[in-house]
Design a protein around this motif. Structure first.
Motif, PDB file in Angstrom:
ATOM      1  N   THR A 933      -7.782  13.678 -15.817  1.00 23.60           N
ATOM      2  CA  THR A 933      -7.565  13.187 -16.886  1.00 23.60           C
ATOM      3  C   THR A 933      -6.620  12.076 -16.892  1.00 23.60           C
ATOM      4  N   ALA A 934      -5.528  12.424 -16.149  1.00 19.40           N
ATOM      5  CA  ALA A 934      -4.369  11.352 -16.003  1.00 19.40           C
ATOM      6  C   ALA A 934      -4.939  10.220 -15.338  1.00 19.40           C
ATOM      7  N   ALA A 935      -5.808  10.280 -14.093  1.00 20.91           N
ATOM      8  CA  ALA A 935      -6.316   9.277 -13.339  1.00 20.91           C
ATOM      9  C   ALA A 935      -7.297   8.456 -14.171  1.00 20.91           C
ATOM     10  N   ASP A 936      -8.008   8.993 -14.975  1.00 19.04           N
ATOM     11  CA  ASP A 936      -8.829   8.449 -16.031  1.00 19.04           C
ATOM     12  C   ASP A 936      -8.075   7.499 -16.734  1.00 19.04           C
ATOM     13  N   ILE A 937      -7.077   8.034 -17.559  1.00 19.76           N
ATOM     14  CA  ILE A 937      -6.336   7.362 -18.416  1.00 19.76           C
ATOM     15  C   ILE A 937      -5.846   5.881 -17.966  1.00 19.76           C
ATOM     16  N   ILE A 938      -5.157   6.029 -16.604  1.00 17.65           N
ATOM     17  CA  ILE A 938      -4.645   5.097 -16.186  1.00 17.65           C
ATOM     18  C   ILE A 938      -5.820   3.754 -15.535  1.00 17.65           C
ATOM     19  N   ARG A 939      -6.780   4.470 -15.194  1.00 16.40           N
ATOM     20  CA  ARG A 939      -8.065   3.617 -14.965  1.00 16.40           C
ATOM     21  C   ARG A 939      -8.386   2.623 -16.172  1.00 16.40           C
ATOM     22  N   ARG A 940      -8.351   3.428 -17.507  1.00 21.04           N
ATOM     23  CA  ARG A 940      -8.736   2.412 -18.658  1.00 21.04           C
ATOM     24  C   ARG A 940      -7.462   1.704 -19.008  1.00 21.04           C
ATOM     25  N   ALA A 941      -6.205   1.951 -18.571  1.00 25.04           N
ATOM     26  CA  ALA A 941      -5.477   0.966 -18.992  1.00 25.04           C
ATOM     27  C   ALA A 941      -5.441  -0.206 -17.962  1.00 25.04           C
ATOM     28  N   MET A 942      -5.863   0.213 -16.812  1.00 29.37           N
ATOM     29  CA  MET A 942      -5.912  -0.998 -15.781  1.00 29.37           C
ATOM     30  C   MET A 942      -6.938  -1.996 -15.984  1.00 29.37           C
ATOM     31  N   VAL A 943      -8.077  -1.553 -16.477  1.00 31.48           N
ATOM     32  CA  VAL A 943      -9.289  -2.464 -16.781  1.00 31.48           C
ATOM     33  C   VAL A 943      -9.033  -3.189 -17.950  1.00 31.48           C
ATOM     34  N   ARG A 944      -8.188  -2.955 -18.894  1.00 36.82           N
ATOM     35  CA  ARG A 944      -7.878  -3.547 -20.201  1.00 36.82           C
ATOM     36  C   ARG A 944      -6.479  -4.403 -20.049  1.00 36.82           C
ATOM     37  N   ASP A 946      -5.251  -7.123 -17.746  1.00 37.26           N
ATOM     38  CA  ASP A 946      -5.254  -8.438 -17.487  1.00 37.26           C
ATOM     39  C   ASP A 946      -5.789  -9.112 -18.772  1.00 37.26           C
ATOM     40  N   ASP A 947      -6.888  -8.677 -19.497  1.00 37.63           N
ATOM     41  CA  ASP A 947      -7.175  -9.367 -20.774  1.00 37.63           C
ATOM     42  C   ASP A 947      -6.246  -9.284 -21.682  1.00 37.63           C
ATOM     43  N   ALA A 948      -5.467  -8.103 -21.937  1.00 40.49           N
ATOM     44  CA  ALA A 948      -4.490  -8.205 -22.965  1.00 40.49           C
ATOM     45  C   ALA A 948      -3.308  -9.072 -22.576  1.00 40.49           C
ATOM     46  N   ALA A 950      -3.381 -11.791 -20.824  1.00 37.11           N
ATOM     47  CA  ALA A 950      -3.954 -13.265 -21.165  1.00 37.11           C
ATOM     48  C   ALA A 950      -4.143 -13.448 -22.609  1.00 37.11           C
ATOM     49  N   ALA A 951      -4.306 -12.438 -23.445  1.00 35.63           N
ATOM     50  CA  ALA A 951      -4.566 -12.643 -24.949  1.00 35.63           C
ATOM     51  C   ALA A 951      -3.378 -13.131 -25.312  1.00 35.63           C
ATOM     52  N   LYS A 952      -2.032 -12.382 -24.804  1.00 36.39           N
ATOM     53  CA  LYS A 952      -0.834 -12.814 -25.444  1.00 36.39           C
ATOM     54  C   LYS A 952      -0.187 -14.184 -24.595  1.00 36.39           C
ATOM     55  N   LYS A 953      -1.187 -14.674 -23.938  1.00 38.35           N
ATOM     56  CA  LYS A 953      -0.635 -16.133 -22.961  1.00 38.35           C
ATOM     57  C   LYS A 953       0.297 -15.625 -22.045  1.00 38.35           C
ATOM     58  N   LEU A 954       0.276 -14.447 -21.443  1.00 41.50           N
ATOM     59  CA  LEU A 954       1.397 -14.145 -20.637  1.00 41.50           C
ATOM     60  C   LEU A 954       1.113 -14.199 -19.099  1.00 41.50           C
ATOM     61  N   PRO A 980       6.509  -4.850 -23.786  1.00 44.56           N
ATOM     62  CA  PRO A 980       5.936  -3.948 -24.968  1.00 44.56           C
ATOM     63  C   PRO A 980       4.448  -4.040 -24.821  1.00 44.56           C
ATOM     64  N   VAL A 981       3.861  -5.179 -24.292  1.00 42.46           N
ATOM     65  CA  VAL A 981       2.022  -5.341 -23.968  1.00 42.46           C
ATOM     66  C   VAL A 981       1.775  -4.308 -23.153  1.00 42.46           C
ATOM     67  N   VAL A 982       2.393  -4.199 -21.970  1.00 41.87           N
ATOM     68  CA  VAL A 982       1.936  -3.254 -20.940  1.00 41.87           C
ATOM     69  C   VAL A 982       2.049  -1.828 -21.611  1.00 41.87           C
ATOM     70  N   GLN A 983       3.145  -1.473 -22.175  1.00 36.10           N
ATOM     71  CA  GLN A 983       3.343  -0.074 -22.797  1.00 36.10           C
ATOM     72  C   GLN A 983       2.302   0.256 -23.699  1.00 36.10           C
ATOM     73  N   HIS A 984       1.966  -0.808 -24.457  1.00 40.45           N
ATOM     74  CA  HIS A 984       1.035  -0.762 -25.667  1.00 40.45           C
ATOM     75  C   HIS A 984      -0.339  -0.354 -24.974  1.00 40.45           C
ATOM     76  N   VAL A 985      -0.627  -1.012 -23.973  1.00 38.66           N
ATOM     77  CA  VAL A 985      -1.903  -0.913 -23.275  1.00 38.66           C
ATOM     78  C   VAL A 985      -2.100   0.561 -22.513  1.00 38.66           C
ATOM     79  N   MET A 986      -0.933   0.719 -21.882  1.00 40.52           N
ATOM     80  CA  MET A 986      -1.151   2.174 -21.354  1.00 40.52           C
ATOM     81  C   MET A 986      -0.887   3.256 -22.308  1.00 40.52           C
ATOM     82  N   GLN A 987      -0.101   3.290 -23.269  1.00 41.09           N
ATOM     83  CA  GLN A 987      -0.045   4.426 -24.299  1.00 41.09           C
ATOM     84  C   GLN A 987      -1.707   4.589 -25.110  1.00 41.09           C
ATOM     85  N   ASP A 988      -2.298   3.442 -25.455  1.00 35.57           N
ATOM     86  CA  ASP A 988      -3.572   3.363 -25.982  1.00 35.57           C
ATOM     87  C   ASP A 988      -4.680   3.502 -25.159  1.00 35.57           C
TER      88      ASP A 988
END
Length: 1014
Positions: A933-944, A946-948, A950-954, A980-988
């Motif tokens: 489950t932990a592996a699934d969660i970090i995969r979901r974070a990784m997939v999102r 780059d777009d997150a 880019a959306a913040k122009k970082l 905070p962007v990285v933390q938000h994507v990973m936590q959510d």
């Protein structure tokens, strides 16, 4: 610019069109439908749009994919209930294509001949959609010999002639020729009306001229030939200038542009045929009269029964609320509920599957073969489809004589044209080395069907003379790499064609080095992994043997061994073709066999959300790489050499005699022969086993000799694997280290990395932390490490449902201090560090099934005391023991455990008669639910991620993933905004698939090197 000419001749009308010109039907004089509104739904088109627009949705009870059915039902409800009062239908029908050849196929046999079969997980939905239409009490209309578009054209003509208005529910461009002041189109998915202005915007001409434009431009999807070289824009200009097709063709010789003039003259007949193909017949003798389409109130109970069978909870409630019916009192429709099947349905599955291939193994895509899958007897269950597909593919012989070597651009263009009219194809990049960042491209393999495959050699070497092997340069008759890739690039980057491959990431990275970014990929290796992680190897040779009963050509035998070993680009082109083309062809066969299983076994969501998106994510990370400090590594190599020498001396002293510390045989004889340590076992060769597990067990029992051996092995490995080897991995072009990630290497979904392996650098000892200091940020940047804090403990609290642990995490308490307080009755405030350390060791040890021996060794306490701690832990948190027992029992019964996101981790040896093997699998299964489950969660974070960013122009770039940690390179002035962007994507990351009651915490820090950032 010449003046618009008067047409010399009029277009030759079809018989039906001629009738429209010369005969006025009685209906044309009527106005009996004044004020009525006729809605005609293009059912066949809408099914595919719903399927591709909606994410995979599986019926929970049996895993049947029903996303297209849900989309269709929502559309019908919208039309009947949610349309504005002045725009509701008074008449409504759903029009489908009937599964027969139409008059167009007789006119032009190649019409729609290259359309691929329907997707495997859509086929079972066709019949259910027809059942849905019946449940809504709506006419479900199809008529032999005609397409749905012809029926729609006839209905709208009749409606307008009788004073009604008409709406065509579709966005299909072929229906735009019907738009008038009386007829509009309605795209329900975009909630958009299409009238005359919108048609002009799309085609550049009004609706009545659309047919003329389509006749010139053709249609690759329907295989309408048109005139080569003329697109929609040019066609619109010509029709605007000349008025119609026949006038244009009559005066084609006057056109100034030579290529355009010649194309029109040479392809005039094709253009005329194309016009007949796209012109809709609006005088079909309808089986169902227009008046029979009048809307009537559906039987709410029948509709609810169908919706409950589909398990559409939200729509069921809407219908029940509107109809004031108690849905709980209504049983699901048995005919369409989970488990419903029939002999006819199974037979249909076999028929559909066998119809996919011709006698030569080339996939069929004829209209008849394609529409067969849409009949009312279409396959009812995904399981039937998967079984039928496996049987059909296994029966099809492998025919290597059909493989082709592509040596010219003309033949490559021929293959590209074939592929362009096909929905999917296999592509494999071949190279002489396994590092895609530095490998040269040897060639490209393509496959369209099980025996339709080719190889395009691009960089094979020619054997030389006595001056040296392969000294004569490139072998003759090969296409230049740049020329081949320029031709292939539009196809490889197209989102409209599915690229199937095996370990697609290798091909993606290698092609990216040549400026090609592959889009829309399917990976057979990952499909197999999603289905069978833990149940066997996922390499192509193993899968071909297991599923196809075919022995694939062996790569080792192809390149040879020892002094005669060749690189792939040194293999003769004929032999390379046989290997590469078969590799591609077998990949296609395996895809056809394994893809249906995703739906049948309810694993489609795992593949589509956790596996497939990672291909592009990891490909980008691998290409980015990371910078290392060679001087730091050089100093560490010297330190580790001194440490290893000191440990060797200590080991020699304990042994009491000179020994080779690197010799397992001598180590075994000392430990079990001379010292008589317990637990010794011998290998098949008769030597004592000195595996890491055996040494660990002995070290846990307090024996110093095996502990020293483990320490020596570790420091020696760190020196050879990292401090000595890492500089050799620096890419000369990028000056960075590029690891390669393996997606299908573990049972739990964790990634592994190799060449070099960056996952195994120890983080909890000083030597490992020193190595991490050598990973540095480039000037003007910082490395950011973002790490999930205690994620597996949090998931243990979540999955095992331990209220006191869940509340502690929600309150942000020190979980180890809280555990110590619960176990030992010590207040958290002022707690001694030693007590907290013991609780921490127990917390983490429990997850990994630590023994009393292990805990005692870790804490330096007697075994009996450690056993008491573990016993007390389970007494204080009984839910954890219950979780462990339930997980073990489930795995024994089913052979796998499941993560929160549906990943199945298989442990077939959990019933092994060998106590040691059985115990290992039990511990692994218990931990797999958490680690997976932990592996699934970090995969979901990784997939999102780059777009997150880019959306913040970082500008931050994700470089590495190490278990629960992500490493980024961030410009100095963007660190504060990036964290905070990285933390938000990973936590959510679990949302919206999963709403955890235990919050995830991510610690993120920036520094100049990896160790300081961690």
């Amino acid at each position: 610019m010449p003046k618009k000419p008067t047409p010399a001749t009029k277009p030759v009308p079809t018989p039906a069109a001629a009738e429209a010109v010369t005969v006025k039907s009685a209906a044309a004089t009527k106005s009996d439908m004044q004020g009525k509104h006729v809605f005609l739904v293009d059912g066949s088109s809408y099914i595919f749009r719903a399927y591709h627009a909606l994410p995979p949705l599986n019926r929970k009870s049996d895993g049947l994919q029903v996303n297209a059915v849900l989309g269709f039902c929502n559309m019908l409800w919208k039309l009947l209930r949610d349309m504005p009062k002045d725009d509701k239908p008074t008449h409504l029908a759903i029009i489908f294509d009937k599964s027969e050849v139409t008059f167009r196929n007789k006119l032009y046999p190649a019409y729609k001949a290259h359309r691929p079969p329907a997707p495997d997980d859509l086929i079972p939905q066709f019949a259910l959609i027809r059942e849905a239409v019946k449940a809504f009490d709506l006419p479900c209309i199809e008529q032999g010999g005609f397409e749905a578009d012809d029926l729609i054209a006839t209905y709208v003509r009749q409606a307008c002639e009788r004073g009604a208005t008409a709406t065509i529910v579709s966005s299909d461009k072929d229906l735009m020729q019907l738009v008038t002041d009386c007829v509009t189109m309605f795209d329900t998915m975009k909630d958009r009306r299409l009238g005359i202005a919108e048609v002009i915007e799309k085609f550049g001409v009004p609706p009545e001229k659309v047919v003329e434009v389509q006749a010139l431009a053709g249609d690759s999807v329907d295989n309408v030939p048109g005139v080569p070289g003329i697109g929609v824009k040019t066609a619109a200009q010509l029709i605007t200038e000349y008025g119609d097709l026949e006038t244009l063709l009559a005066q084609a010789s006057e056109i100034k542009q030579p290529k355009r003039r010649e194309a029109l003259i040479e392809n005039a007949e094709k253009a005329r045929i194309s016009r007949q193909l796209v012109l809709l017949d609006d005088h079909v003798a309808l089986d169902v009269p227009l008046d029979d389409l009048a809307v009537q109130e559906p039987d709410a109970r029948k509709l609810i029964a169908f919706l409950k069978a589909m398990e559409f909870t939200t729509l069921t409630k809407r219908v029940a609320d509107y109809s004031e019916v108690n849905a709980a009192e209504i049983e699901p429709d048995r005919k369409n509920a989970s488990g419903a099947s029939s002999t006819a349905a199974k037979a249909s599955a076999e028929a559909v599957t066998s119809d996919l291939f011709g006698s030569d193994g080339v996939a069929k895509a004829t209209s008849a073969g394609r529409t067969r899958a849409t009949s009312d007897t279409a396959i009812k269950t995904p399981q039937a489809l998967a079984a039928a597909r496996l049987e059909a593919v296994r029966k099809l012989p492998v025919d290597r004589t059909q493989y082709e070597t592509i040596r010219t651009l003309d033949r490559l263009q021929h293959w590209i044209a074939r592929i362009a009219n096909h929905g999917s194809f296999v592509v494999e990049a071949l190279a002489p080395t396994i590092d895609p960042m530095q490998a040269e491209l040897s060639g490209i393999a393509l496959a369209l069907a099980p025996n339709a495959a080719c190889y395009v050699p691009l960089n094979h070497k020619q054997a030389g003379d006595s001056a040296g092997l392969f000294a004569a340069g490139l072998a003759p008759d090969q296409i230049a790499i740049r020329d081949a890739l320029d031709l292939l690039k539009p196809l490889l980057e197209s989102g409209g064609h599915l690229k199937v491959g095996f370990n697609v990431k290798f091909t993606a990275v290698l092609l990216a080095q040549h400026g090609i970014v592959m889009q829309n990929n399917d990976d057979v290796e990952l499909i197999s992994y999603a289905l069978d992680a833990g149940r066997g190897a996922h390499d192509l040779e193993a899968l071909a043997q297991r599923w196809l009963d075919h022995t694939a050509l062996n790569y080792g035998e192809l390149i040879g061994s020892g002094r005669n070993k060749l690189a792939f680009d040194q293999v003769t082109i004929d032999r390379a073709t046989t290997y590469a083309a078969e590799y591609a062809a077998l990949t296609l066969r395996l895809w056809q066999v394994l893809k249906p299983r995703l739906v049948a076994e309810r694993m489609n969501s795992v593949y589509e959300t956790l596996e497939r998106p990672m291909i592009a994510t990891l490909a980008r990370m691998e290409r980015r790489g990371i910078t290392i400090d060679r001087q730091v590594l050089s100093r560490l190599s010297g330190e580790f050499a001194q440490t290893a020498a000191r440990l060797e001396a200590e080991i020699q002293k304990l042994a009491g005699e000179p020994i080779n510390v690197g010799s397992p045989k001598q180590i075994g004889e000392i430990m079990f022969g001379k010292m008589g340590l317990p637990g010794g076992s011998k290998t098949k060769t008769g030597a004592w086993s000195t595996s890491a597990q055996i040494l660990d067990d002995l070290a846990e029992q307090g024996h110093d000799f095996p502990r020293k051996i483990l320490d020596w092995r570790q420091v020696s490995k760190l020196k050879s694997t990292y401090t000595d080897a890492l500089p050799e991995y620096v890419n000369p072009q990028t000056s960075r280290v590029h690891t390669t990630y393996a997606l299908a290497a573990t049972t739990t979904g964790r990634l592994s990395s190799n060449e070099p392996n960056l996952q195994n650098i120890p983080v909890r000892n000083e030597e490992g932390r020193k190595i991490r200091r050598a990973f540095i940020a480039t000037p003007g940047h910082k490395l950011v490490s973002a790490d999930y804090s205690q994620i597996e403990l949090r998931l243990l609290a979540e999955i095992a449902d331990i209220p006191v642990l869940k509340q502690a995490f929600r309150d942000g308490l020190d979980i180890h201090a809280m555990t110590a307080s619960e176990m030992f009755g010590v207040p958290v405030t002022g707690m001694p560090g030693e007590i907290r350390r013991r609780a921490k060791a127990i917390n983490f040890g429990i997850i990994y099934g630590i023994s009393a021996f292990g805990l005692a060794n870790q804490l330096g306490i007697p075994r009996e005391e450690a056993g008491t701690y573990i016993k007390k832990y389970f007494e204080r948190f009984p839910g954890i023991r219950a979780y462990m027992d339930a997980t073990r029992d489930f795995c024994r019964e089913h052979g796998y455990v499941e993560t929160l996101f549906g990943r199945k981790c298989h442990y077939p040896d959990i019933k092994s008669p060998n106590p040691s093997h059985r115990a290992f699998n039990e511990r692994a299964a218990i931990n797999a639910r958490l680690q997976g489950t932990a592996a699934d969660i970090i995969r979901r974070a990784m997939v999102r991620m780059d777009d997150a960013l880019a959306a913040k122009k970082l500008s931050a770039r994700m470089l590495l993933q190490v278990h629960d940690e992500l490493i980024f390179e961030v410009p100095d002035d963007e660190v504060a905004a990036t964290l905070p962007v990285v933390q938000h994507v990973m936590q959510d990351a679990p949302f919206p698939a999963m709403l955890l009651s235990v919050p995830l915490q991510v610690d993120a820090r920036a520094a100049d090197n990896w160790d300081e950032a961690h």
